[in-house]
Design a protein around this motif. Sequence first.
Motif, short mmCIF file in Angstrom:
data_model
loop_
_atom_site.label_atom_id
_atom_site.label_comp_id
_atom_site.label_asym_id
_atom_site.label_seq_id
_atom_site.Cartn_x
_atom_site.Cartn_y
_atom_site.Cartn_z
N GLY A 1 0.64 -1.32 -0.03
CA GLY A 1 -0.06 0.08 -0.01
C GLY A 1 1.03 1.37 0.00
N ASN A 2 0.29 2.35 -0.78
CA ASN A 2 0.62 3.86 -0.71
C ASN A 2 -0.41 4.62 -1.11
N ASP A 3 -0.08 5.87 -0.51
CA ASP A 3 -1.28 6.67 -1.02
C ASP A 3 -0.56 7.36 -2.21
N PRO A 4 -1.39 8.17 -3.08
CA PRO A 4 -0.62 8.80 -4.47
C PRO A 4 0.84 9.44 -3.96
N GLU A 5 0.73 10.09 -3.19
CA GLU A 5 2.09 11.12 -2.91
C GLU A 5 3.18 10.01 -2.70
N ARG A 6 2.87 9.18 -1.77
CA ARG A 6 4.12 8.26 -1.48
C ARG A 6 4.52 7.44 -2.61
N PHE A 7 3.53 6.87 -3.29
CA PHE A 7 3.73 6.11 -4.63
C PHE A 7 4.70 7.03 -5.66
N LEU A 8 4.19 8.28 -5.89
CA LEU A 8 5.23 9.11 -6.74
C LEU A 8 6.31 9.17 -6.37
N ARG A 9 6.67 9.07 -5.19
CA ARG A 9 8.04 9.13 -4.60
C ARG A 9 8.62 7.76 -4.92
N LEU A 10 7.90 6.57 -4.61
CA LEU A 10 8.86 5.55 -4.83
C LEU A 10 8.82 5.32 -6.23
N HIS A 11 7.78 5.78 -7.06
CA HIS A 11 8.27 5.70 -8.56
C HIS A 11 9.36 6.45 -9.06
N GLN A 12 9.69 7.63 -8.56
CA GLN A 12 10.83 8.29 -8.80
C GLN A 12 12.00 7.55 -8.33
N ASP A 13 12.19 7.00 -7.13
CA ASP A 13 13.27 6.32 -6.86
C ASP A 13 13.35 5.06 -7.54
N THR A 14 12.21 4.32 -8.02
CA THR A 14 12.46 3.20 -8.69
C THR A 14 12.96 3.62 -10.21
N VAL A 15 12.62 4.78 -10.66
CA VAL A 15 13.35 5.12 -12.08
C VAL A 15 14.73 5.50 -11.79
N ALA A 16 15.21 5.94 -10.83
CA ALA A 16 16.53 6.11 -10.36
C ALA A 16 17.25 4.59 -10.35
N ALA A 17 16.80 3.64 -9.74
CA ALA A 17 17.24 2.28 -9.58
C ALA A 17 17.44 1.55 -11.07
N VAL A 18 16.07 1.86 -11.74
CA VAL A 18 16.39 1.10 -13.16
C VAL A 18 17.43 1.84 -13.98
N SER A 19 17.65 2.89 -13.87
CA SER A 19 18.64 3.76 -14.76
C SER A 19 19.86 3.28 -14.28
N SER A 20 20.18 2.85 -13.10
CA SER A 20 21.53 2.48 -12.74
C SER A 20 21.86 0.94 -13.12
N GLY A 21 20.97 0.32 -13.94
CA GLY A 21 20.87 -1.12 -14.08
C GLY A 21 21.61 -1.01 -15.64
N ALA A 22 21.26 -2.00 -16.54
CA ALA A 22 21.60 -2.15 -17.95
C ALA A 22 21.09 -1.18 -18.70
N ALA A 23 21.97 -0.69 -19.80
CA ALA A 23 21.34 0.21 -20.74
C ALA A 23 19.92 0.11 -21.47
N ASP A 24 19.43 -1.27 -21.54
CA ASP A 24 18.23 -1.49 -22.27
C ASP A 24 17.24 -1.54 -21.23
N PHE A 25 17.32 -1.53 -19.94
CA PHE A 25 16.34 -1.48 -18.85
C PHE A 25 15.17 -0.31 -18.63
N ASN A 26 14.39 -0.13 -18.61
CA ASN A 26 13.22 0.96 -18.59
C ASN A 26 12.29 0.71 -17.37
N SER A 27 11.29 1.74 -17.33
CA SER A 27 10.53 1.61 -16.31
C SER A 27 9.12 2.43 -16.70
N GLY A 28 8.15 2.04 -16.16
CA GLY A 28 6.79 2.80 -16.29
C GLY A 28 5.88 2.64 -15.14
N MET A 29 4.68 2.70 -15.22
CA MET A 29 3.89 2.43 -13.71
C MET A 29 2.71 1.76 -14.09
#
Length: 455
Positions: free
Chosen positions: A176-204
């Motif tokens: 569970g998350n409320d929208p505000e915390r989910f959007l922070r989680l999403h932002q942190d997830t984008v950063a995590a994926v960006s540190s992976g392989a060049a072909d990795f990407n993300s959505g929601m």
Amino acid sequence: MQTIHAKQVITPLGWQNDLEITIDANGRIATVGEQHQMPTDRVALLLPAPVNLHSHAFQRAMAGLTEARGPDPRDSFWSWRRLMYSFLDQLTPDHVEAIAALVFMEMLEAGYGAVAEFHYLHHDVGGVPYENLAEMSERITSAALKSGIGLTLLPVHYQYGGCDLRALSGGQQRFGNDPERFLRLHQDTVAAVSSGAADFNSGMAPHSLRAVDPAGLGAILNQATSGPIHMHLAEQVAEVDEVVAHLSARPTEWLLSNHAVDERWCLIHCTQMTQAETIALAGTGAVAGLCPLTESNLGDGIFNGTSYLGQGGTIGIGSDSNIHVTLFEELKTLEYTQRLRDLSRAALATQNRSTGRVLYEAAAKGGAIAGGRQSGVIEVGAWADLVGLDDDNQWLCNRAGDATLDSLIFSGGGQACIRDVWSAGRHVVQEGRHFRRDAIINNFKITMRELETNI
């Protein structure tokens, strides 16, 4: 530079023979043409490796544990769901990473080149956030790196226990998350994926119309300016009834009336749609994300594939609960459900393409769109997501053209024919075995011993 010589290749121009495919240092297809160089690898049959467009990796550890009849005289998706929630209380980040690495390895050995992970296990037991909000997202990313699979990571927004906005309870609290915390989680997830392989990407991924209210859905979609958007839709009869009772419309009807659904969307399951909804969804360009083995296991229902494809709709294939990771069996099950419902044969075939070819090309095309990944086709510039197969065996018998795909899917031996898999040029499966198979399986077995002591 890797160079592959293939006896048969399915390309945008159709079947071609004796081609040379080169892969550059960035993992993309550099050339497709006549054979000139000494190859690094030879294959009999070369296909694009599809994206597995829907996976809940952690559920792989439950495979085979939910098949007994419970106290309810009519076991259903909802009783399975209760068992899943009790299982959740045992999982640590280390467990999740080990399970995900195992299932990602199995996907690669089954011929998938990448996965869209519908990731909703975010927090610790009781819903307490980890100190690092994206701890679990980082573990999924790490498992993808270990296995070498391509990754589209889809953090899931999950806020309520139903359309009546009841609070999450039990195992659900970890989602569970409320929208505000989910959007922070999403932002942190984008950063995590960006540190992976060049072909990795993300959505929601807003989980469903049951778990996200209209206001919350609107809030997160306003921030979804790029990347894929995935959501469960119209999976169960009880879900449809609940949405109608609270939103005064069926799930597909409500979504299409309230949001601009287009090709960025992947709607998962869609097994409870009317004919009018089927036609309307097909016209949006959205991908219908089908998981035939899980849908069969849970008794979800049958997707109206003949109508959807007949209206030009796009589909793709996922393994969802990962009870059995097998690309060819997913495709066969999709076709057989259409035949059983309609009392027909070759239900999804066309005048120009056999059933197997329609199924395989649909999975490759739809998976790439749903994953936001430049793949699904063997052409210059695409990620080198490729599967090489042997055809000199009792299943393929050196067949040519569409008959090879039909035999792979319907003969029962398709997966045994897989010899090589590349994901963005990473040669992760050779001679039918993943390059880290033994270590990944051993770590998974240790994890399962720890979990099964407490389940």
